[in-house]
Scaffold this active site. Structure first.
Site, PDB file in Angstrom:
ATOM      1  N   LYS A 114       0.847  -1.121  -0.093  1.00  0.00           N
ATOM      2  CA  LYS A 114       0.275  -0.026  -0.102  1.00  0.00           C
ATOM      3  C   LYS A 114       0.924   1.330   0.186  1.00  0.00           C
ATOM      4  O   LYS A 114       0.344   2.242  -0.581  1.00  0.00           O
ATOM      5  CB  LYS A 114      -0.865  -0.033   1.148  1.00  0.00           C
ATOM      6  CG  LYS A 114      -2.072  -0.993   0.985  1.00  0.00           C
ATOM      7  CD  LYS A 114      -3.341  -0.358   1.376  1.00  0.00           C
ATOM      8  CE  LYS A 114      -4.463  -1.256   1.071  1.00  0.00           C
ATOM      9  NZ  LYS A 114      -4.661  -2.334   2.155  1.00  0.00           N
ATOM     10  N   LYS A 217      -4.332  -9.405  -6.477  1.00  0.00           N
ATOM     11  CA  LYS A 217      -5.769  -9.673  -5.934  1.00  0.00           C
ATOM     12  C   LYS A 217      -7.040  -8.613  -6.205  1.00  0.00           C
ATOM     13  O   LYS A 217      -6.752  -7.644  -6.459  1.00  0.00           O
ATOM     14  CB  LYS A 217      -5.653  -9.960  -4.528  1.00  0.00           C
ATOM     15  CG  LYS A 217      -5.529  -8.716  -3.706  1.00  0.00           C
ATOM     16  CD  LYS A 217      -5.823  -8.795  -2.443  1.00  0.00           C
ATOM     17  CE  LYS A 217      -5.445  -7.447  -1.606  1.00  0.00           C
ATOM     18  NZ  LYS A 217      -5.723  -7.248  -0.230  1.00  0.00           N
ATOM     19  N   LYS A 220     -10.998  -3.561  -3.279  1.00  0.00           N
ATOM     20  CA  LYS A 220     -12.127  -2.548  -3.544  1.00  0.00           C
ATOM     21  C   LYS A 220     -11.562  -1.296  -4.199  1.00  0.00           C
ATOM     22  O   LYS A 220     -12.513  -0.631  -4.854  1.00  0.00           O
ATOM     23  CB  LYS A 220     -12.495  -2.226  -2.153  1.00  0.00           C
ATOM     24  CG  LYS A 220     -13.282  -3.170  -1.223  1.00  0.00           C
ATOM     25  CD  LYS A 220     -13.566  -2.755   0.181  1.00  0.00           C
ATOM     26  CE  LYS A 220     -13.754  -3.868   1.039  1.00  0.00           C
ATOM     27  NZ  LYS A 220     -13.312  -3.809   2.405  1.00  0.00           N
TER      28      LYS A 220
HETATM   29  P1  TYM Z   1     -10.434  -6.246   3.850  1.00  0.00           P
HETATM   30  O1  TYM Z   1     -11.574  -5.330   4.151  1.00  0.00           O
HETATM   31  O2  TYM Z   1      -9.483  -6.045   2.839  1.00  0.00           O
HETATM   32  O3  TYM Z   1     -11.222  -7.711   3.334  1.00  0.00           O
HETATM   33  C1  TYM Z   1     -12.183  -8.276   4.036  1.00  0.00           C
HETATM   34  C2  TYM Z   1     -12.003  -9.855   4.127  1.00  0.00           C
HETATM   35  O4  TYM Z   1     -11.960 -10.346   2.710  1.00  0.00           O
HETATM   36  C3  TYM Z   1     -10.575 -10.815   2.448  1.00  0.00           C
HETATM   37  N1  TYM Z   1     -10.366 -10.513   0.950  1.00  0.00           N
HETATM   38  C4  TYM Z   1     -10.222 -11.400   0.011  1.00  0.00           C
HETATM   39  N2  TYM Z   1     -10.091 -12.787   0.037  1.00  0.00           N
HETATM   40  C5  TYM Z   1      -9.863 -13.507  -1.080  1.00  0.00           C
HETATM   41  N3  TYM Z   1      -9.574 -12.896  -2.387  1.00  0.00           N
HETATM   42  C6  TYM Z   1      -9.541 -11.606  -2.444  1.00  0.00           C
HETATM   43  N4  TYM Z   1      -9.419 -10.963  -3.678  1.00  0.00           N
HETATM   44  C7  TYM Z   1      -9.857 -10.587  -1.261  1.00  0.00           C
HETATM   45  N5  TYM Z   1      -9.959  -9.314  -0.931  1.00  0.00           N
HETATM   46  C8  TYM Z   1     -10.061  -9.282   0.290  1.00  0.00           C
HETATM   47  C9  TYM Z   1      -9.784 -10.426   3.498  1.00  0.00           C
HETATM   48  O5  TYM Z   1      -8.643 -11.519   3.421  1.00  0.00           O
HETATM   49  C10 TYM Z   1     -10.603 -10.265   4.562  1.00  0.00           C
HETATM   50  O6  TYM Z   1     -10.797 -11.384   5.154  1.00  0.00           O
HETATM   51  N6  TYM Z   1      -7.631  -5.738   7.701  1.00  0.00           N
HETATM   52  C11 TYM Z   1      -8.678  -6.023   7.348  1.00  0.00           C
HETATM   53  C12 TYM Z   1      -9.759  -5.690   7.967  1.00  0.00           C
HETATM   54  C13 TYM Z   1      -9.624  -6.249   9.584  1.00  0.00           C
HETATM   55  C14 TYM Z   1      -9.895  -7.205  10.192  1.00  0.00           C
HETATM   56  C15 TYM Z   1      -9.594  -7.008  11.656  1.00  0.00           C
HETATM   57  C16 TYM Z   1      -9.888  -8.628   9.859  1.00  0.00           C
HETATM   58  C17 TYM Z   1      -9.518  -5.042  10.607  1.00  0.00           C
HETATM   59  N7  TYM Z   1      -9.491  -5.448  11.846  1.00  0.00           N
HETATM   60  C18 TYM Z   1      -9.411  -8.027  12.834  1.00  0.00           C
HETATM   61  C19 TYM Z   1      -9.972  -9.829  10.804  1.00  0.00           C
HETATM   62  C20 TYM Z   1      -9.906  -9.367  12.317  1.00  0.00           C
HETATM   63  C21 TYM Z   1      -8.945  -6.003   5.851  1.00  0.00           C
HETATM   64  O7  TYM Z   1      -8.444  -4.971   5.373  1.00  0.00           O
HETATM   65  O8  TYM Z   1      -9.917  -6.730   5.368  1.00  0.00           O
END
Ligand code: TYM
Length: 338
Positions: A114, A217, A220
């Site tokens: 990032k 990947k 968003k």
């Molecule tokens: P975030 O919002 O980027 O993504 C949410 C969840 O979706 C999964 N994910 C994917 N899985 C497969 N293929 C993809 N292309 C893909 N893009 C996203 C992510 O692995 C995630 O599980 N930091 C985290 C949010 C967070 C969090 C936490 C998660 C904040 N605190 C505590 C677990 C526990 C994040 O940015 O996910």
């Protein structure tokens, strides 16, 4: 005793098929299995680490909340809340920031990605990597907010406040969960047994790739992700533009991604029958559109009643706060804050 599970999704934009297959689908299955005590939240504070507009942030937060509910998260079965409404998250994150080393945070793959450190062509060898990071940070072009670096400390706080045993996430979050485990161990060793070490719940390594650049990947913030509330026409339009391969026999990462999606949405038996990629794309578009038909209707209804939606979030925050408050009090006492 039921196993406690916890996970979150950032409020940086509406949810896409990667978020669904990697995370949300598992959340709903775990909730409905009845064998778990579930905590799910929207990480709106983490959304501040990448560029955002205030109006879009509040809109995205409500949309993600509606999407959780439309996908099947039930506030009567799971504690469902907004990260910023439980103040303990930021307080514990500060404490963890003071325990975690800078080196550990600098090494996180998501930070290097990032912060666009890849532009600096970092080498694999550790010493060279360290030197490159130092050089990059001295570079005037390196405008990265400190929140992006400290992101994993907040994530460790999100998790450990609730002392869960399982954290379901997609593959890209594994390094962050590993750091959380490390933080928990550090804390326990120094201040006494406090946090159980959570396990990462990863059904299989799952990473849905971008349609336009299948080496990255689906995200968003990337272009043309397949959003869960896309209309059938929009899904087909996006899939038609997806990168495949010129030779139908050779395949490519783009083709593998589409085939994987087709299997996930119930089209397994026909994968090998396609002679043209257009057929594969049309069949996949139909499957995805059907899969999310009910979701789209539910989401529209939920979004029509924003007052009820914010009420659900407030009630969830108050349930979450009771547990978070207890853990934070225990932590403060153990570290000598009076
Ligand atoms: P975030 O919002 O980027 O993504 C949410 C969840 O979706 C999964 N994910 C994917 N899985 C497969 N293929 C993809 N292309 C893909 N893009 C996203 C992510 O692995 C995630 O599980 N930091 C985290 C949010 C967070 C969090 C936490 C998660 C904040 N605190 C505590 C677990 C526990 C994040 O940015 O996910």
């Amino acid at each position: 005793m039921k196993e406690r599970i916890l996970s979150g999704i950032r409020a940086s934009g509406k949810l896409h098929v990667g978020n669904y297959l990697g995370a949300l689908k598992q959340f709903v299955e775990l909730q409905n299995s009845g064998g778990h005590e579930c905590f799910f939240f929207i990480a709106d504070l983490h959304a501040l680490t990448t560029p955002f507009e205030p109006k879009e942030l509040s809109q995205n937060t409500l949309e993600v909340a509606a999407e959780y509910l439309a996908a099947g998260i039930d506030p009567d079965k799971s504690v469902f809340f907004l990260q910023s409404q439980v103040l303990e998250h930021t307080e514990l994150a500060w404490i963890f920031n003071c325990l975690t080393s800078l080196g550990e945070l600098l090494r996180m793959p998501q930070f290097t990605e990032k912060a666009k450190l890849s532009e600096y062509k970092i080498e694999n060898n550790v010493t060279a990597r360290r030197q490159f990071i130092v050089n990059a940070m001295n570079d005037m072009k390196f405008h990265v907010n400190a929140g992006l670096l400290n992101y994993p400390s907040l994530m460790a706080a999100d998790i450990l406040l609730y002392k869960p045993t399982l954290v379901p996430v997609g593959e890209d979050q594994v390094a962050h969960i590993d750091l959380t485990k490390h933080t928990a161990k550090l804390f326990n060793n120094r201040f006494g047994e406090t946090f159980p070490i959570p396990k990462t719940y990863l059904q299989k390594p799952l990473r849905i790739m971008s349609l336009s650049d299948p080496t990255k990947k689906m995200s968003k913030t990337g272009d043309e992700a397949l959003m869960l509330d896309d209309s059938p026409q929009e899904i087909l339009r996006k899939l038609k533009k997806a990168v495949t391969a010129t030779d139908t026999k050779k395949g490519s990462p783009g083709v593998e991604n589409l085939k994987f999606l087709l299997e996930q949405f119930g089209g397994t038996s026909r994968v090998k029958d396609f002679t043209k990629y257009n057929e594969l794309k049309e069949s996949l578009a139909k499957k995805i559109a059907e899969h999310f038909a009910e979701f789209r209707n539910k989401k529209t209804k939920i979004m029509a009643n924003k007052k009820q939606l914010t009420q659900i979030l407030a009630e969830g925050a108050s349930k979450a706060q009771k547990i978070a408050g207890k853990t934070l009090a225990e932590v403060k006492e153990k570290i000598g804050l009076i």
